[in-house]
Write an enzyme that holds these catalytic residues in place. Structure first.
Site, short mmCIF file in Angstrom:
data_model
loop_
_atom_site.label_atom_id
_atom_site.label_comp_id
_atom_site.label_asym_id
_atom_site.label_seq_id
_atom_site.Cartn_x
_atom_site.Cartn_y
_atom_site.Cartn_z
N ARG A 214 -7.93 77.35 65.17
CA ARG A 214 -6.91 78.05 64.39
C ARG A 214 -6.58 79.40 65.03
O ARG A 214 -5.41 79.80 65.10
CB ARG A 214 -7.40 78.25 62.95
N ASP A 301 -2.86 68.06 62.55
CA ASP A 301 -4.30 68.05 62.23
C ASP A 301 -4.57 66.96 61.19
O ASP A 301 -4.92 67.24 60.05
CB ASP A 301 -4.71 69.43 61.69
N CYS A 341 -10.04 64.04 64.60
CA CYS A 341 -11.40 64.31 64.13
C CYS A 341 -12.20 63.02 64.00
O CYS A 341 -13.27 63.01 63.37
CB CYS A 341 -11.39 65.07 62.80
#
Length: 400
Positions: A214, A301, A341
Site C-alpha cells: 500500500r 487486489d 493472494c
C-alpha cells in the site's frame, strides 16, 4: 520426556526432509496405539531414525505438524516462551509493530496459529487441534513478552471461525478471550487511520500483509485519477487519497465493506476525494470501458480466486480477465498494481497470466517492482504454503 511415535512409510516424507513442516495421512505407516488426537508425538522414519516432534490429528489430511526437528525437544512452557520471544524479536527488527502479525503459524514454528496485533488488541486464529490446546498458554506468554517491552494488551478476541477447523474435527468459534471491549479498533498504518472490525471483518479484521505494498503505490498516485478494485475496507484507495490523488473510486461487492471504507475515508478527511461503490468488479470494468473512462492508476487486489489446484483453470481465467480489462482502462503510460493472494497461483503462473493479458490487448508492460507479503508474514523457504502473496507494479504503455 519421550513421546509416543508415528512412523513414516519407506520413501515418504520427501517434503519434510526438504525442510517442510507437514506430514500427510498417506505418508504414515504406523501410529503407536496410545496416541491421542492433538497429542505431541515423535516422528520416526521408516527405519526408526528420529525426525523430530510434532502434534498428531487423524481427522486432518495434514496428520502431523512439526514443532521441532530436535528429537529430544520437549514442548513445555519454556519451549513456547522461546518461540513467542523469537517471533516478537523478529517483528521489532523488520516491521512497524504498532499493528502487525505477531505470529504467523508455520513460519514462526507455531503451526496453525495466527495472532494479529491491532494497536493494543490481539486477535487470534487457531486452525489446528494440537496448537489449539496450547493457545491459552501461548497468548499468556505473548502478553508477558509484550509487557516486558512496555506494551499493555487491552483485550484479546478469537476469530477461529474458518471452515478449515472442521477438517481438523474442531468446531468454528469466535468471541472474547479477555474482558469484553469495543471490537471496532482504531489503528494507524502508513499515516492512514482505519477502524478495524475484529468481530465481523474478514478473517482477523484487516489485511496486514499488504502494508508496504500500500505504501509503494502512494508515490504513483499524487494528482492521479485512481480506481481501486476489490477495495475491501478501502486500504489501497485511502493510501492513494492521502498521497494526494485527484480522485479515487474504490469498488467492492460487499456493502458491509463499502460502508466500512466510507467510514475510514471520513476518519481521514478524504470523503470528498475518495468514494466507494458496491458492485461486481467483473461487471463494472466492461461498463467503464464502454463509457470511455480512463484512469492514471488502477489497483487490483482480488480475493483468492482459487483455494485448490482443482479450480486453477477458472482462477487463471479470472485473473487474466481483470488484468486485461484494467490495462484497457489505463491511459497510455498509466500504472497497474496487481496481485494474487492465492498460494496455488504461484509466481510463474501469475506472471505468465499477466503477460498473456497484456499480449491480448496489445500493451507493453514496464515492470516498476515486484513485491510479496509484508515481513511480519515471513516466507519460510521449503514451506511453500507460507509464500502466497504476489504483487506487481507495472507501467502500461501502448505499442510503440
Amino acid at each position: 520426556m519421550s513421546y509416543p511415535s508415528v512412523t513414516l512409510k519407506k520413501g515418504e516424507g520427501r517434503a519434510l526432509k526438504a525442510g517442510g513442516l507437514w506430514v500427510f495421512d498417506n505418508e504414515i505407516a504406523a501410529v503407536s496405539p496410545e496416541v491421542q488426537n492433538g497429542q505431541m508425538i515423535s516422528l520416526l522414519d521408516f527405519d526408526g531414525y528420529p525426525m523430530g516432534i510434532g502434534f498428531y490429528n487423524n481427522h486432518s489430511k495434514i496428520t502431523v505438524r512439526m514443532m521441532s526437528r530436535h528429537a529430544d525437544a520437549v514442548v513445555d512452557e519454556a519451549f513456547l516462551r522461546r518461540r513467542v520471544q523469537a517471533a516478537w524479536d523478529y517483528r521489532k527488527k523488520t516491521v512497524d509493530t504498532a499493528s502487525c502479525r505477531v505470529i504467523f503459524g508455520e513460519a514462526d514454528f507455531l503451526p496453525g496459529l495466527v495472532v494479529d496485533k491491532f494497536s493494543d488488541i490481539l486477535v487470534v486464529q487457531s486452525l489446528a487441534l494440537g496448537i489449539d490446546q496450547m493457545k491459552e498458554t501461548i497468548l499468556r506468554l505473548l502478553t508477558e513478552v509484550l509487557a516486558a517491552d512496555g506494551i499493555t494488551i487491552r483485550g484479546i478476541y478469537e476469530r477461529s471461525d474458518a471452515k478449515v477447523r472442521l477438517q481438523e474435527g474442531m468446531e468454528r468459534t469466535k468471541g472474547f478471550l479477555s474482558a469484553p471491549f469495543d471490537t471496532k479498533v482504531e489503528i494507524v498504518e502508513n499515516g492512514v487511520r482505519y477502524i478495524v472490525d475484529v468481530q465481523d471483518g474478514q478473517k482477523t479484521g484487516f489485511f496486514l500483509d499488504q502494508k508496504y505494498n500500500r505504501l509503494a503505490i502512494q508515490k504513483l498516485c499524487k494528482g492521479a485519477k485512481v480506481l481501486d478494485c476489490f477495495t475491501h475496507t478501502g486500504s489501497f484507495a485511502l493510501n492513494a487519497g492521502i498521497a494526494g490523488a485527484k480522485s479515487v473510486v474504490g469498488v467492492d461487492a460487499s456493502q458491509l465493506a463499502v460502508d466500512q471504507a466510507t467510514e475510514n475515508a471520513r476518519l481521514n478527511g478524504l470523503e470528498n476525494t475518495v468514494r466507494f461503490q458496491c458492485c461486481d468488479v467483473f461487471s463494472l470494468l466492461p461498463e467503464l470501458e464502454q463509457a470511455g473512462e480512463k484512469f492514471d492508476v488502477i489497483i487490483l487486489d482480488p480475493p483468492a480466486f482459487t483455494k485448490s489446484r482443482s479450480s486453477m483453470k477458472n482462477a487463471v481465467k479470472g485473473y487474466r480477465e481483470i488484468n486485461l480489462r484494467a490495462m484497457k482502462l489505463l491511459k497510455d503510460g498509466g500504472y497497474l498494481a496487481t496481485c494474487s493472494c492465492s498460494h496455488f497461483m504461484n509466481y510463474e503462473l501469475f506472471t505468465q497470466t499477466i503477460g498473456q493479458a497484456a499480449k491480448n490487448v496489445h500493451k507493453r508492460l514496464r515492470q516498476v517492482e515486484y513485491r510479496t507479503q509484508s515481513p511480519d508474514h515471513p516466507i519460510l523457504w521449503a514451506a511453500d504454503e507460507s509464500y502466497y502473496l504476489k504483487f506487481y507494479i507495472f507501467q502500461v504503455c501502448d505499442q510503440y
